[in-house]
Design a protein around this motif. Structure first.
Motif, PDB file in Angstrom:
ATOM      1  N   ALA A  66       0.877  -1.175   0.000  1.00 52.11           N
ATOM      2  CA  ALA A  66       0.000   0.000   0.000  1.00 52.11           C
ATOM      3  C   ALA A  66       0.914   1.226   0.000  1.00 52.11           C
ATOM      4  N   VAL A  67       1.171   1.787  -1.164  1.00 54.11           N
ATOM      5  CA  VAL A  67       2.070   2.950  -1.221  1.00 54.11           C
ATOM      6  C   VAL A  67       1.360   4.219  -0.767  1.00 54.11           C
ATOM      7  N   SER A  68       0.027   4.194  -0.753  1.00 54.65           N
ATOM      8  CA  SER A  68      -0.757   5.311  -0.245  1.00 54.65           C
ATOM      9  C   SER A  68      -2.091   4.760   0.245  1.00 54.65           C
ATOM     10  N   GLY A  69      -2.598   5.295   1.334  1.00 59.04           N
ATOM     11  CA  GLY A  69      -3.881   4.848   1.859  1.00 59.04           C
ATOM     12  C   GLY A  69      -3.828   3.440   2.405  1.00 59.04           C
ATOM     13  N   SER A  70      -4.972   2.766   2.345  1.00 59.43           N
ATOM     14  CA  SER A  70      -5.041   1.416   2.909  1.00 59.43           C
ATOM     15  C   SER A  70      -6.046   0.569   2.141  1.00 59.43           C
ATOM     16  N   PHE A  71      -5.902  -0.736   2.304  1.00 56.69           N
ATOM     17  CA  PHE A  71      -6.831  -1.718   1.753  1.00 56.69           C
ATOM     18  C   PHE A  71      -6.612  -3.019   2.492  1.00 56.69           C
ATOM     19  N   ASP A  72      -7.564  -3.927   2.373  1.00 54.35           N
ATOM     20  CA  ASP A  72      -7.443  -5.262   2.970  1.00 54.35           C
ATOM     21  C   ASP A  72      -7.073  -6.260   1.892  1.00 54.35           C
ATOM     22  N   LEU A  73      -6.132  -7.115   2.217  1.00 50.84           N
ATOM     23  CA  LEU A  73      -5.689  -8.201   1.354  1.00 50.84           C
ATOM     24  C   LEU A  73      -6.157  -9.487   2.007  1.00 50.84           C
ATOM     25  N   ASN A  87      -1.318  -0.824   5.031  1.00 53.46           N
ATOM     26  CA  ASN A  87      -1.466   0.611   5.243  1.00 53.46           C
ATOM     27  C   ASN A  87      -0.152   1.326   5.516  1.00 53.46           C
ATOM     28  N   ARG A  88       0.970   0.676   5.257  1.00 52.50           N
ATOM     29  CA  ARG A  88       2.280   1.296   5.460  1.00 52.50           C
ATOM     30  C   ARG A  88       3.137   1.076   4.218  1.00 52.50           C
ATOM     31  N   PRO A  89       3.668   2.144   3.615  1.00 50.16           N
ATOM     32  CA  PRO A  89       4.402   1.997   2.355  1.00 50.16           C
ATOM     33  C   PRO A  89       5.760   1.316   2.476  1.00 50.16           C
ATOM     34  N   TRP A  90       6.224   1.019   3.675  1.00 43.60           N
ATOM     35  CA  TRP A  90       7.491   0.309   3.849  1.00 43.60           C
ATOM     36  C   TRP A  90       7.279  -1.165   4.234  1.00 43.60           C
ATOM     37  N   ILE A  91       6.013  -1.597   4.198  1.00 45.41           N
ATOM     38  CA  ILE A  91       5.682  -2.986   4.514  1.00 45.41           C
ATOM     39  C   ILE A  91       5.024  -3.627   3.293  1.00 45.41           C
ATOM     40  N   GLY A  92       5.537  -4.782   2.878  1.00 52.54           N
ATOM     41  CA  GLY A  92       4.949  -5.510   1.765  1.00 52.54           C
ATOM     42  C   GLY A  92       4.481  -6.881   2.204  1.00 52.54           C
ATOM     43  N   VAL A  93       3.594  -7.459   1.437  1.00 51.50           N
ATOM     44  CA  VAL A  93       3.129  -8.827   1.681  1.00 51.50           C
ATOM     45  C   VAL A  93       3.577  -9.668   0.488  1.00 51.50           C
ATOM     46  N   HIS A  94       4.426 -10.657   0.768  1.00 54.87           N
ATOM     47  CA  HIS A  94       4.917 -11.566  -0.274  1.00 54.87           C
ATOM     48  C   HIS A  94       4.014 -12.793  -0.312  1.00 54.87           C
ATOM     49  N   GLY A 109      -8.153   7.425  -2.114  1.00 52.37           N
ATOM     50  CA  GLY A 109      -6.781   7.747  -2.491  1.00 52.37           C
ATOM     51  C   GLY A 109      -5.792   6.611  -2.354  1.00 52.37           C
ATOM     52  N   ALA A 110      -6.268   5.408  -2.060  1.00 55.01           N
ATOM     53  CA  ALA A 110      -5.358   4.270  -1.893  1.00 55.01           C
ATOM     54  C   ALA A 110      -4.677   3.917  -3.213  1.00 55.01           C
ATOM     55  N   VAL A 111      -3.410   3.529  -3.107  1.00 53.63           N
ATOM     56  CA  VAL A 111      -2.650   3.035  -4.254  1.00 53.63           C
ATOM     57  C   VAL A 111      -2.008   1.718  -3.835  1.00 53.63           C
ATOM     58  N   CYS A 112      -2.301   0.667  -4.589  1.00 49.80           N
ATOM     59  CA  CYS A 112      -1.759  -0.672  -4.343  1.00 49.80           C
ATOM     60  C   CYS A 112      -0.709  -0.952  -5.412  1.00 49.80           C
ATOM     61  N   LEU A 113       0.542  -1.122  -4.991  1.00 54.28           N
ATOM     62  CA  LEU A 113       1.652  -1.438  -5.887  1.00 54.28           C
ATOM     63  C   LEU A 113       1.917  -2.937  -5.829  1.00 54.28           C
ATOM     64  N   VAL A 114       2.074  -3.556  -6.995  1.00 54.33           N
ATOM     65  CA  VAL A 114       2.340  -4.996  -7.059  1.00 54.33           C
ATOM     66  C   VAL A 114       3.603  -5.240  -7.876  1.00 54.33           C
ATOM     67  N   LEU A 115       4.543  -5.975  -7.295  1.00 52.04           N
ATOM     68  CA  LEU A 115       5.740  -6.433  -7.986  1.00 52.04           C
ATOM     69  C   LEU A 115       5.538  -7.917  -8.260  1.00 52.04           C
ATOM     70  N   ALA A 116       5.683  -8.317  -9.515  1.00 51.75           N
ATOM     71  CA  ALA A 116       5.385  -9.684  -9.916  1.00 51.75           C
ATOM     72  C   ALA A 116       6.625 -10.386 -10.456  1.00 51.75           C
ATOM     73  N   SER A 117       6.693 -11.687 -10.215  1.00 44.63           N
ATOM     74  CA  SER A 117       7.846 -12.490 -10.613  1.00 44.63           C
ATOM     75  C   SER A 117       7.844 -12.853 -12.094  1.00 44.63           C
ATOM     76  N   GLU A 118       6.704 -12.678 -12.759  1.00 47.66           N
ATOM     77  CA  GLU A 118       6.589 -13.064 -14.173  1.00 47.66           C
ATOM     78  C   GLU A 118       5.847 -11.990 -14.947  1.00 47.66           C
ATOM     79  N   ARG A 119       6.020 -11.994 -16.241  1.00 49.43           N
ATOM     80  CA  ARG A 119       5.229 -11.127 -17.101  1.00 49.43           C
ATOM     81  C   ARG A 119       3.798 -11.660 -17.139  1.00 49.43           C
ATOM     82  N   TYR A 120       2.882 -10.821 -17.618  1.00 49.49           N
ATOM     83  CA  TYR A 120       1.485 -11.228 -17.699  1.00 49.49           C
ATOM     84  C   TYR A 120       1.348 -12.438 -18.620  1.00 49.49           C
TER      85      TYR A 120
END
Length: 142
Positions: A66-73, A87-94, A109-120
């Motif tokens: 969550a680079v901004s705001g919050s959401f539930d995963l 809800n913290r931009p320095w915490i990720g869920v792997h 205003g929430a922004v969810c950033l996702v880093l993925a191991s593979e291309r789509y």
């Protein structure tokens, strides 16, 4: 083979550098996370009451932040379900592969950033929950 959800997800505490000018967090693939980053995407302007995701992957791993705001995963391995509030931009869920995920309860205003191991790759997606449970059942029967 029955796996504990704790074996398949982890909270990643990323480096947070703070000074009077603000804060900075960085992520290096195969250093801070156990995979090379092959795709980056982000969700934003999610309307109130909307849910995103609702799928699992056969092979793909992800780090969600969550680079901004919050959401539930909401994470589910077919046996156990857990909700993590992001809800913290320095915490990720792997998440490793074969984890069903739902994203909901987005703040304004929430922004969810996702880093993925593979291309789509559409064949990597499991988009039906009952099909996901069948894949888990077949995996665990081996």
């Amino acid at each position: 083979m029955l796996k504990s959800l704790d074996e398949e997800i982890s909270i990643v505490d990323l480096t947070k550098i703070t000074d009077p000018r603000g804060s900075l967090t960085f992520i290096e693939g195969e250093v801070h996370i156990p995979f090379p980053v092959r795709r980056v995407y982000y969700l934003y302007d999610v309307t109130s009451g909307s849910a995103r995701a609702g799928h699992a992957h056969f092979a793909l791993e992800q780090l969600v932040i969550a680079v901004s705001g919050s959401f539930d995963l909401v994470l589910d391995n077919g046996y156990d379900r857990r909700t993590i509030t992001c809800n913290r931009p320095w915490i990720g869920v792997h998440m490793k592969s074969l984890i069903w995920r739902d994203l909901n309860n987005f703040s304004s205003g929430a922004v969810c950033l996702v880093l993925a191991s593979e291309r789509y790759a559409e064949p990597d997606y499991i988009r039906n929950y009952d099909s996901f449970l069948e894949v888990i059942k077949q995996r665990d029967a081996r």
